[in-house]
Design a protein around this motif. Structure first.
Motif, mmCIF file in Angstrom:
data_model
loop_
_atom_site.group_PDB
_atom_site.id
_atom_site.type_symbol
_atom_site.label_atom_id
_atom_site.label_comp_id
_atom_site.label_asym_id
_atom_site.label_seq_id
_atom_site.Cartn_x
_atom_site.Cartn_y
_atom_site.Cartn_z
ATOM 1 N N GLY A 95 98.420 33.983 73.910
ATOM 2 C CA GLY A 95 98.203 33.974 72.472
ATOM 3 C C GLY A 95 97.041 34.839 72.026
ATOM 4 N N ALA A 96 96.296 35.400 72.968
ATOM 5 C CA ALA A 96 95.152 36.240 72.590
ATOM 6 C C ALA A 96 95.587 37.363 71.669
ATOM 7 C CB ALA A 96 94.485 36.804 73.847
ATOM 8 N N THR A 97 96.767 37.916 71.939
ATOM 9 C CA THR A 97 97.316 38.984 71.101
ATOM 10 C C THR A 97 98.371 38.457 70.145
ATOM 11 O OG1 THR A 97 96.881 40.621 72.830
ATOM 12 C CG2 THR A 97 98.507 41.215 71.167
ATOM 13 N N ASP A 98 99.267 37.637 70.656
ATOM 14 C CA ASP A 98 100.430 37.188 69.880
ATOM 15 C C ASP A 98 100.422 35.689 69.728
ATOM 16 O OD1 ASP A 98 102.863 37.131 68.587
ATOM 17 O OD2 ASP A 98 104.048 37.475 70.387
ATOM 18 N N MET A 99 99.916 35.179 68.595
ATOM 19 C CA MET A 99 99.059 35.877 67.671
ATOM 20 C C MET A 99 97.913 35.010 67.207
ATOM 21 S SD MET A 99 101.090 35.890 64.048
ATOM 22 C CE MET A 99 99.536 36.057 63.193
ATOM 23 N N LYS A 100 97.381 34.225 68.148
ATOM 24 C CA LYS A 100 96.211 33.427 67.810
ATOM 25 C C LYS A 100 95.025 34.315 67.465
ATOM 26 C CE LYS A 100 97.603 29.320 70.389
ATOM 27 N NZ LYS A 100 97.342 28.395 71.518
ATOM 28 N N GLY A 101 94.981 35.510 68.070
ATOM 29 C CA GLY A 101 93.909 36.443 67.731
ATOM 30 C C GLY A 101 93.966 36.857 66.272
ATOM 31 N N GLY A 102 95.165 37.122 65.764
ATOM 32 C CA GLY A 102 95.309 37.491 64.363
ATOM 33 C C GLY A 102 94.915 36.373 63.424
ATOM 34 N N VAL A 103 95.291 35.142 63.760
ATOM 35 C CA VAL A 103 94.933 33.988 62.928
ATOM 36 C C VAL A 103 93.415 33.817 62.885
ATOM 37 C CG1 VAL A 103 95.156 31.493 62.683
ATOM 38 C CG2 VAL A 103 97.142 32.845 63.401
ATOM 39 N N ALA A 104 92.785 33.887 64.051
ATOM 40 C CA ALA A 104 91.329 33.732 64.104
ATOM 41 C C ALA A 104 90.627 34.848 63.335
ATOM 42 C CB ALA A 104 90.861 33.712 65.557
ATOM 43 N N ALA A 105 91.131 36.073 63.462
ATOM 44 C CA ALA A 105 90.510 37.212 62.774
ATOM 45 C C ALA A 105 90.612 37.067 61.265
ATOM 46 C CB ALA A 105 91.166 38.513 63.239
ATOM 47 N N TRP A 106 91.755 36.568 60.775
ATOM 48 C CA TRP A 106 91.936 36.409 59.317
ATOM 49 C C TRP A 106 90.976 35.343 58.775
ATOM 50 C CZ3 TRP A 106 94.893 39.203 55.906
ATOM 51 C CH2 TRP A 106 95.031 38.689 54.608
#
Length: 375
Positions: A95-106
């Motif tokens: 999930g680091a890329t797909d896509m917990k990283g995106g959620v955390a960044a937002w």
């Protein structure tokens, strides 16, 4: 806010679809201090979350998912898939890329911006993107419509970037449909074919017709439609028996020149021309969609140029995403991390790239919220 600790907390929730494993609670704990109110929405086995701050327009929504695919063969990992370890400036985990990283960044991007931004911010987070996608985004959107929560525009945080952060914005996706064909014949002895009706020969002719001529040459924003035979089965252990039935499966990825209805009609016409007895089963996981370039897309491009220093390409390639459901309600585009390691062993994202994604999202929010309409 640094997105890294939030991402680590999310990765440590082993939320393989349909399990939530505490991921939504992690998000609620991060969003509450930022002034969001949230509604947990459970459909079937799936936990979903809708969170919003503000009640006025314009309303910008971020859509994402906390569910992940299984880690697979652990022998291919050099780190714990759910450990969120940082090594040499890279955070590892499913999930680091797909896509917990995106959620955390937002969420970190929201924390970096003033509270008095005009309009409203919301998040639509599902636990069913990697699974059947029946109890996730599609049902949350129905709830949002029934409760007056449909946004003016939406950004989906899928990892769209190809080589460097921000190089690709997806403004559409091809449709996808699976087709099962069964052609019935008359069983018989191979030495007496006149007494039988070989369904294999009929199915071969049908498949040749379907594959011999391209369905199209592509359109302005989409590549050509593809029809692939994914399975051909007879289940006949004997060499001297003509079987009673032959089966095939197809997958079609189609552009905006077609619909699942028009393609089903085409396949049925070919079957009717063959004159065989047949069964046809079609399932469509999503129609093609396109967000026409306009003010919304232009603002996304401008924010990406400013924050990432690249010229983003507008793209419609790849598989399906939950944007196919959102497109029914409002303009939607996808923008996110570099997807090189998604679904792989040692899925990971560089910490500095994660922070850069958060800065990119902050620029996107600042660019989109002052506008009154992007439809």
């Amino acid at each position: 806010m640094d997105p890294l600790p939030l991402l680590q907390n999310l990765i440590r929730c082993p939320s393989v679809t349909p399990a939530d494993a505490g991921a939504m609670a992690v998000l609620e704990a991060a969003l509450e201090p930022l002034g969001f109110t949230f509604t947990r929405l459970r459909f079937g086995e799936i936990e979903n979350l809708f969170a919003r701050r503000g009640s006025e327009g314009p309303h910008l929504c971020f859509a994402g998912h906390t569910d992940v695919v299984p880690p697979g063969d652990l022998g291919g990992w050099t780190a714990d898939p759910f450990g969120a370890d940082v090594r040499d400036g890279v955070v590892y985990g499913r999930g680091a890329t797909d896509m917990k990283g995106g959620v955390a960044a937002w969420i970190a991007a929201i924390a970096s911006l003033p509270r008095d931004l005009p309009g409203s911010l919301s998040l639509l987070i599902t636990g069913d993107e990697e699974g059947p996608a029946t109890d996730g985004t599609v049902k949350v959107l129905e709830w949002m419509q029934a409760n007056g929560q449909i946004p003016d525009m939406c950004v989906v945080g899928e990892p769209t970037s190809k080589a460097v952060l921000g190089d690709t914005i997806k403004i559409g996706r091809r449709g996808s449909m699976n087709v099962a064909i069964a052609i019935h014949g008359v069983q018989g002895h191979t030495a007496y074919p006149q007494r039988a009706d070989n369904p294999i020969h009929r199915l071969v002719r049908v498949l040749h017709t379907l594959t011999a001529t391209p369905l199209d040459q592509g359109s302005e924003w989409f590549e050509a439609t593809t029809l692939q035979v994914s399975s051909f089965d007879v289940g006949n252990p004997a060499t001297n028996v003509i079987p009673p039935v032959a089966r095939a499966r197809l997958n079609i990825r189609f552009n905006d020149l077609h619909s699942s209805v028009s393609l089903t009609r085409h396949i049925r016409d070919v079957l009717e021309e063959e004159g065989a007895r047949y069964e046809l089963d079609v399932s469509c996981s999503g129609e093609s969609f396109l967000t026409q370039p306009g003010a919304f897309v232009a603002a996304l491009q401008a924010a990406t140029r400013q924050a990432a220093g690249v010229e983003p390409k507008l793209d419609t390639g790849g598989g399906t995403s939950d944007a196919r459901f959102i497109a029914r309600y409002c303009p939607v585009a996808e923008l996110g991390a570099v997807g090189a390691t998604m679904h792989k062993s040692d899925e990971s994202t560089p910490v500095e790239e994660l922070r850069a994604l958060s800065r990119l999202y902050a620029a996107v929010i600042a660019a989109l919220l002052p506008a009154r309409a992007f439809a």
